[in-house]
Scaffold this motif. Structure first.
Motif, PDB file in Angstrom:
ATOM      1  N   ALA A 203       0.828  -1.213   0.000  1.00 20.43           N
ATOM      2  CA  ALA A 203       0.000   0.000   0.000  1.00 20.43           C
ATOM      3  C   ALA A 203       0.856   1.255   0.000  1.00 20.43           C
ATOM      4  CB  ALA A 203      -0.931  -0.014   1.208  1.00 20.43           C
ATOM      5  N   ALA A 204       1.905   1.275   0.812  1.00 18.21           N
ATOM      6  CA  ALA A 204       2.768   2.454   0.848  1.00 18.21           C
ATOM      7  C   ALA A 204       3.613   2.558  -0.415  1.00 18.21           C
ATOM      8  CB  ALA A 204       3.673   2.426   2.073  1.00 18.21           C
ATOM      9  N   HIS A 205       4.246   1.465  -0.791  1.00 15.26           N
ATOM     10  CA  HIS A 205       5.147   1.518  -1.945  1.00 15.26           C
ATOM     11  C   HIS A 205       4.433   1.975  -3.205  1.00 15.26           C
ATOM     12  CE1 HIS A 205       7.402  -0.084  -5.430  1.00 15.26           C
ATOM     13  NE2 HIS A 205       8.453   0.268  -4.705  1.00 15.26           N
ATOM     14  N   ASN A 206       3.256   1.404  -3.479  1.00 15.01           N
ATOM     15  CA  ASN A 206       2.553   1.741  -4.707  1.00 15.01           C
ATOM     16  C   ASN A 206       1.745   3.023  -4.599  1.00 15.01           C
ATOM     17  OD1 ASN A 206       3.696  -0.504  -5.788  1.00 15.01           O
ATOM     18  ND2 ASN A 206       1.784  -1.560  -6.270  1.00 15.01           N
ATOM     19  N   SER A 207       1.695   3.608  -3.393  1.00 14.01           N
ATOM     20  CA  SER A 207       1.113   4.952  -3.232  1.00 14.01           C
ATOM     21  C   SER A 207       2.183   6.028  -3.388  1.00 14.01           C
ATOM     22  CB  SER A 207       0.461   5.085  -1.851  1.00 14.01           C
ATOM     23  OG  SER A 207      -0.694   4.294  -1.736  1.00 14.01           O
ATOM     24  N   GLY A 208       3.419   5.608  -3.648  1.00 14.18           N
ATOM     25  CA  GLY A 208       4.520   6.561  -3.721  1.00 14.18           C
ATOM     26  C   GLY A 208       5.108   6.874  -2.363  1.00 14.18           C
ATOM     27  N   GLY A 209       4.772   6.044  -1.361  1.00 16.62           N
ATOM     28  CA  GLY A 209       5.265   6.275  -0.011  1.00 16.62           C
ATOM     29  C   GLY A 209       6.501   5.445   0.294  1.00 16.62           C
ATOM     30  N   LYS A 210       6.833   5.336   1.571  1.00 20.93           N
ATOM     31  CA  LYS A 210       8.033   4.650   2.017  1.00 20.93           C
ATOM     32  C   LYS A 210       7.671   3.502   2.967  1.00 20.93           C
ATOM     33  CE  LYS A 210      10.823   7.648   0.000  1.00 20.93           C
ATOM     34  NZ  LYS A 210      11.650   7.262  -1.174  1.00 20.93           N
ATOM     35  N   VAL A 211       8.510   2.466   2.949  1.00 18.41           N
ATOM     36  CA  VAL A 211       8.323   1.312   3.823  1.00 18.41           C
ATOM     37  C   VAL A 211       9.509   1.216   4.766  1.00 18.41           C
ATOM     38  CG1 VAL A 211       8.081  -1.198   3.940  1.00 18.41           C
ATOM     39  CG2 VAL A 211       6.958   0.089   2.098  1.00 18.41           C
ATOM     40  N   ILE A 212       9.210   1.222   6.072  1.00 18.91           N
ATOM     41  CA  ILE A 212      10.222   1.064   7.118  1.00 18.91           C
ATOM     42  C   ILE A 212      10.019  -0.308   7.741  1.00 18.91           C
ATOM     43  CG2 ILE A 212      11.076   1.925   9.328  1.00 18.91           C
ATOM     44  CD1 ILE A 212       9.949   4.691   8.515  1.00 18.91           C
ATOM     45  N   ALA A 213      11.075  -1.113   7.736  1.00 16.37           N
ATOM     46  CA  ALA A 213      10.971  -2.474   8.269  1.00 16.37           C
ATOM     47  C   ALA A 213      11.870  -2.637   9.483  1.00 16.37           C
ATOM     48  CB  ALA A 213      11.357  -3.486   7.198  1.00 16.37           C
ATOM     49  N   GLN A 214      11.283  -3.042  10.600  1.00 19.87           N
ATOM     50  CA  GLN A 214      12.054  -3.396  11.792  1.00 19.87           C
ATOM     51  C   GLN A 214      12.330  -4.896  11.751  1.00 19.87           C
ATOM     52  OE1 GLN A 214      10.517  -2.190  15.738  1.00 19.87           O
ATOM     53  NE2 GLN A 214      10.992  -4.275  16.417  1.00 19.87           N
ATOM     54  N   VAL A 215      13.594  -5.270  11.938  1.00 18.94           N
ATOM     55  CA  VAL A 215      13.970  -6.682  11.928  1.00 18.94           C
ATOM     56  C   VAL A 215      14.892  -6.962  13.107  1.00 18.94           C
ATOM     57  CG1 VAL A 215      13.752  -6.877   9.428  1.00 18.94           C
ATOM     58  CG2 VAL A 215      15.963  -6.296  10.425  1.00 18.94           C
ATOM     59  N   LYS A 216      14.968  -8.236  13.477  1.00 17.23           N
ATOM     60  CA  LYS A 216      15.865  -8.600  14.582  1.00 17.23           C
ATOM     61  C   LYS A 216      17.329  -8.501  14.153  1.00 17.23           C
ATOM     62  CE  LYS A 216      16.585 -12.107  18.173  1.00 17.23           C
ATOM     63  NZ  LYS A 216      16.254 -11.188  19.289  1.00 17.23           N
ATOM     64  N   GLY A 217      17.618  -8.834  12.901  1.00 21.40           N
ATOM     65  CA  GLY A 217      18.993  -8.750  12.436  1.00 21.40           C
ATOM     66  C   GLY A 217      19.104  -8.993  10.955  1.00 21.40           C
ATOM     67  N   LYS A 218      20.329  -8.937  10.442  1.00 18.97           N
ATOM     68  CA  LYS A 218      20.593  -9.215   9.045  1.00 18.97           C
ATOM     69  C   LYS A 218      20.538 -10.718   8.800  1.00 18.97           C
ATOM     70  CE  LYS A 218      23.508  -5.158   8.205  1.00 18.97           C
ATOM     71  NZ  LYS A 218      24.804  -4.666   7.664  1.00 18.97           N
ATOM     72  N   SER A 219      20.069 -11.075   7.615  1.00 19.88           N
ATOM     73  CA  SER A 219      20.000 -12.482   7.251  1.00 19.88           C
ATOM     74  C   SER A 219      21.402 -13.070   7.220  1.00 19.88           C
ATOM     75  CB  SER A 219      19.337 -12.645   5.877  1.00 19.88           C
ATOM     76  OG  SER A 219      18.043 -12.078   5.876  1.00 19.88           O
ATOM     77  N   ALA A 220      21.553 -14.249   7.785  1.00 20.46           N
ATOM     78  CA  ALA A 220      22.845 -14.933   7.785  1.00 20.46           C
ATOM     79  C   ALA A 220      22.930 -15.798   6.536  1.00 20.46           C
ATOM     80  CB  ALA A 220      22.992 -15.776   9.043  1.00 20.46           C
ATOM     81  N   GLY A 221      23.713 -15.343   5.559  1.00 20.34           N
ATOM     82  CA  GLY A 221      23.854 -16.095   4.330  1.00 20.34           C
ATOM     83  C   GLY A 221      22.622 -15.983   3.445  1.00 20.34           C
ATOM     84  N   HIS A 222      22.504 -16.923   2.527  1.00 21.60           N
ATOM     85  CA  HIS A 222      21.411 -16.903   1.560  1.00 21.60           C
ATOM     86  C   HIS A 222      20.081 -17.250   2.215  1.00 21.60           C
ATOM     87  CE1 HIS A 222      19.069 -17.605  -2.047  1.00 21.60           C
ATOM     88  NE2 HIS A 222      18.853 -18.857  -1.677  1.00 21.60           N
ATOM     89  N   VAL A 223      19.063 -16.465   1.909  1.00 19.85           N
ATOM     90  CA  VAL A 223      17.705 -16.783   2.344  1.00 19.85           C
ATOM     91  C   VAL A 223      16.969 -17.375   1.154  1.00 19.85           C
ATOM     92  CG1 VAL A 223      15.526 -15.882   3.219  1.00 19.85           C
ATOM     93  CG2 VAL A 223      17.681 -14.929   4.040  1.00 19.85           C
ATOM     94  N   PRO A 224      16.486 -18.614   1.251  1.00 17.68           N
ATOM     95  CA  PRO A 224      15.754 -19.203   0.124  1.00 17.68           C
ATOM     96  C   PRO A 224      14.608 -18.300  -0.322  1.00 17.68           C
ATOM     97  CG  PRO A 224      16.214 -20.864   1.779  1.00 17.68           C
ATOM     98  CD  PRO A 224      16.625 -19.549   2.370  1.00 17.68           C
ATOM     99  N   ALA A 225      14.462 -18.170  -1.618  1.00 15.56           N
ATOM    100  CA  ALA A 225      13.463 -17.248  -2.162  1.00 15.56           C
ATOM    101  C   ALA A 225      12.068 -17.522  -1.622  1.00 15.56           C
ATOM    102  CB  ALA A 225      13.464 -17.330  -3.686  1.00 15.56           C
ATOM    103  N   ARG A 226      11.777 -18.792  -1.374  1.00 16.40           N
ATOM    104  CA  ARG A 226      10.450 -19.152  -0.860  1.00 16.40           C
ATOM    105  C   ARG A 226      10.198 -18.596   0.539  1.00 16.40           C
ATOM    106  NH1 ARG A 226       6.498 -20.803  -4.359  1.00 16.40           N
ATOM    107  NH2 ARG A 226       7.258 -22.389  -5.786  1.00 16.40           N
ATOM    108  N   LEU A 227      11.257 -18.223   1.240  1.00 20.35           N
ATOM    109  CA  LEU A 227      11.110 -17.716   2.597  1.00 20.35           C
ATOM    110  C   LEU A 227      11.101 -16.190   2.653  1.00 20.35           C
ATOM    111  CD1 LEU A 227      13.370 -20.208   4.585  1.00 20.35           C
ATOM    112  CD2 LEU A 227      10.896 -20.280   4.205  1.00 20.35           C
ATOM    113  N   VAL A 228      11.178 -15.528   1.510  1.00 24.89           N
ATOM    114  CA  VAL A 228      11.079 -14.064   1.467  1.00 24.89           C
ATOM    115  C   VAL A 228       9.607 -13.694   1.385  1.00 24.89           C
ATOM    116  CG1 VAL A 228      11.577 -11.996   0.122  1.00 24.89           C
ATOM    117  CG2 VAL A 228      13.354 -13.727   0.452  1.00 24.89           C
ATOM    118  N   ARG A 229       9.137 -12.938   2.383  1.00 25.06           N
ATOM    119  CA  ARG A 229       7.716 -12.554   2.414  1.00 25.06           C
ATOM    120  C   ARG A 229       7.476 -11.224   1.715  1.00 25.06           C
ATOM    121  NH1 ARG A 229       3.870 -12.955   1.107  1.00 25.06           N
ATOM    122  NH2 ARG A 229       1.809 -13.008   2.001  1.00 25.06           N
ATOM    123  N   VAL A 230       8.427 -10.281   1.800  1.00 25.34           N
ATOM    124  CA  VAL A 230       8.323  -8.989   1.124  1.00 25.34           C
ATOM    125  C   VAL A 230       9.620  -8.761   0.349  1.00 25.34           C
ATOM    126  CG1 VAL A 230       8.019  -6.498   1.380  1.00 25.34           C
ATOM    127  CG2 VAL A 230       6.856  -8.054   2.962  1.00 25.34           C
TER     128      VAL A 230
END
Length: 503
Positions: A203-230
């Motif tokens: 909703a924000a991205h396609n409205s021309g807005g910005k997306v702020i994501a809070q995460v616990k940390g950086k992904s360690a190594g490769h994340v399988p594409a099937r496990l990417v939600r956004v």
């Protein structure tokens, strides 16, 4: 390109007057509270950002100031559009006093609206909410006199009535995920739910807005594409938060996120009136049915079914997107250990509103002679419907569960299973007219739904002529304990009348 920055820097990027969408559900599910706390601190120190509009689908917070409560300061927000308000009493008070504009919409409608905004479609067109308080004929979801803009309209398509919830431009979305890589790809692999994270970001991205994501940390190594939600193309800012918890009861539990199976303890059995109501309500469940359990009294039913050895006889689910497993109750309602499936809540609401469940068990604040039910506004306090309305719209059979009276009611079950009213409640729940129509008895009759109202002392059913008393608990005097304590005279089943005359 996605940028890593502090919560404080991310908060400083949000200007006055912005419209902000947030993810989250009770118990800390996908609640980006570090960023929200930084926003709160900045406002308290500088007075900015102010006059925000906040949009959320489900209840966000812990009731102690987190989540939606971070915005609950006079001047910080001008408008809130929410599905469930109960996790921030301070925000409820601002709406009640008219210090902010407030709208209460069905949680599933709001979650779906995020998707429709992102897709560039003309809002959500749905039958959910017809003839309830969100229908323009009954207020359009407005919570007070200072709320005047019409965000819902009644339309007709092919001779049938629908509600159209209008799209809103989203300037910022604040979401939470487990981890992100350097390209901003977000994974929720360690979370108990996905909720509406993709739709909120879209909703924000396609409205021309910005997306702020809070995460616990950086992904360690490769994340399988099937496990990417956004995907990272939709993410503008990432905030690393090492102290981030999976939810209110766990730093990390793989049985909650569905990553592995584990031993589960027997569910905590309800007590007192909750147990009495849950046991009677459970009798309405058939075998091999798709069933939803709502928050409050209905949350006790899975434990009762498990105790009765019926835990494998049904397919249970909740609006957070959880299917089967050992459902948790109380503040962690909406999660389960060893779930069969975890799907986005937007998809789950499609499943519900389109008729994917056979039966639902929902809470009941009060009910009236037309069969209407109120759970969204108790007294002058806005609660909101959460997923209640979306679920009720699609279910074939609805069992409302609650106490017969409020404030002071105490009951006791004797050794012979008869019920004794130790002290009556001072607030009736069987009223002439509910304060807020969260469920429309008329619409249910038009749709041909089977509807029950289960209390600790009596059971009622909605039929074409009105609300009918069909059962009275053992030890209860129908006239003294039920009929005389209602604000309306229900229809009474013939077998009860005959038993009363014989007695």
């Amino acid at each position: 390109m996605n940028k890593w920055m502090s919560a404080e820097a991310a908060a400083a990027s949000i200007p006055d007057g912005a419209t902000v969408a947030i993810t989250g559900s009770g118990g800390g599910l996908l609640e980006p509270d570090a960023v929200l706390a930084a926003l709160e601190t900045r406002f308290l120190q500088t007075g900015h950002p102010c006059n925000l509009t906040v949009v959320h689908a489900l209840g966000v917070g812990d009731g102690q100031g987190s989540g939606l409560g971070r915005f609950a300061h006079a001047g910080m927000v001008k408008r809130v559009i929410g599905g469930h308000w109960v996790w921030s009493s301070a925000m409820q008070a601002l709406a009640e006093s008219g210090q902010i504009e407030g709208y209460s919409f069905p949680g599933g409608v709001i979650a779906t609206l995020f998707r429709e905004i992102g897709a560039g479609r003309p809002g959500v067109i749905t039958r959910v909410g017809l003839r309830t308080f969100v229908d323009p004929r009954l207020g359009g979801g407005k919570l007070n006199a200072v709320t005047t803009e019409d965000l819902v309209e009644l339309i007709e398509i092919g001779g049938d009535e629908y509600l159209r919830f209008k799209p809103i431009k989203i300037d910022f979305s604040i979401v939470m995920a487990s981890s992100a890589d350097d390209r901003g790809n977000l994974s929720t692999r360690r979370e108990p739910a996905d909720l509406d994270i993709y739709a909120v970001a879209l909703a924000a991205h396609n409205s021309g807005g910005k997306v702020i994501a809070q995460v616990k940390g950086k992904s360690a190594g490769h994340v399988p594409a099937r496990l990417v939600r956004v995907p990272g193309v939709m993410v503008d800012v990432t905030v690393e938060t090492p102290a981030q918890r999976q939810c209110a009861i766990s730093d990390y539990d793989a049985t909650l996120s569905g990553e592995s199976l584990g031993e589960t303890a027997d569910p905590d059995m309800p007590e007192g009136m909750r147990l009495i109501v849950a046991e009677r309500a459970a009798q309405e469940l058939g075998t091999n049915q798709s069933v939803n359990f709502g928050f409050g009294f209905p949350g006790a039913i899975p434990a009762v079914l498990a105790q009765q050895g019926r835990g494998s006889e049904y397919w249970g689910s909740v609006e957070q997107g959880i299917h089967r497993g050992a459902m948790l109750d109380g503040p962690m309602f909406g999660t389960a250990r060893n779930a069969d499936a975890i799907v986005p809540s937007v998809d789950q609401f499609d499943f519900y509103s389109g008729g994917g469940i056979d039966i639902t068990f929902l809470g009941m604040g009060e009910f009236d002679q037309e069969g209407n039910v109120n759970v969204s506004k108790l007294g002058s306090t806005v609660v909101g419907p959460g997923g209640f309305m979306d679920i009720a719209q699609g279910a074939r059979k609805i069992v409302f569960c609650g106490a017969f009276e409020a404030k002071g009611l105490r009951v006791q079950r004797k050794s012979d299973d008869s019920l004794e009213i130790v002290s009556p409640g001072s607030v009736p729940k069987a009223v002439k007219r509910v304060r807020h129509v969260t469920f429309s008895g008329l619409q249910a009759r038009l749709d041909g739904k089977e509807v029950f109202y289960v209390t600790e002392r009596a059971v009622f059913k909605l039929d074409p002529l009105g609300v009918r008393l069909i059962e009275v608990a053992k030890g209860i005097d129908m006239q003294k304990d039920v009929l005389a304590r209602m604000e309306f005279a229900p229809l009474v089943d013939e077998h009860l009348l005959e038993a009363s005359i014989a007695h």
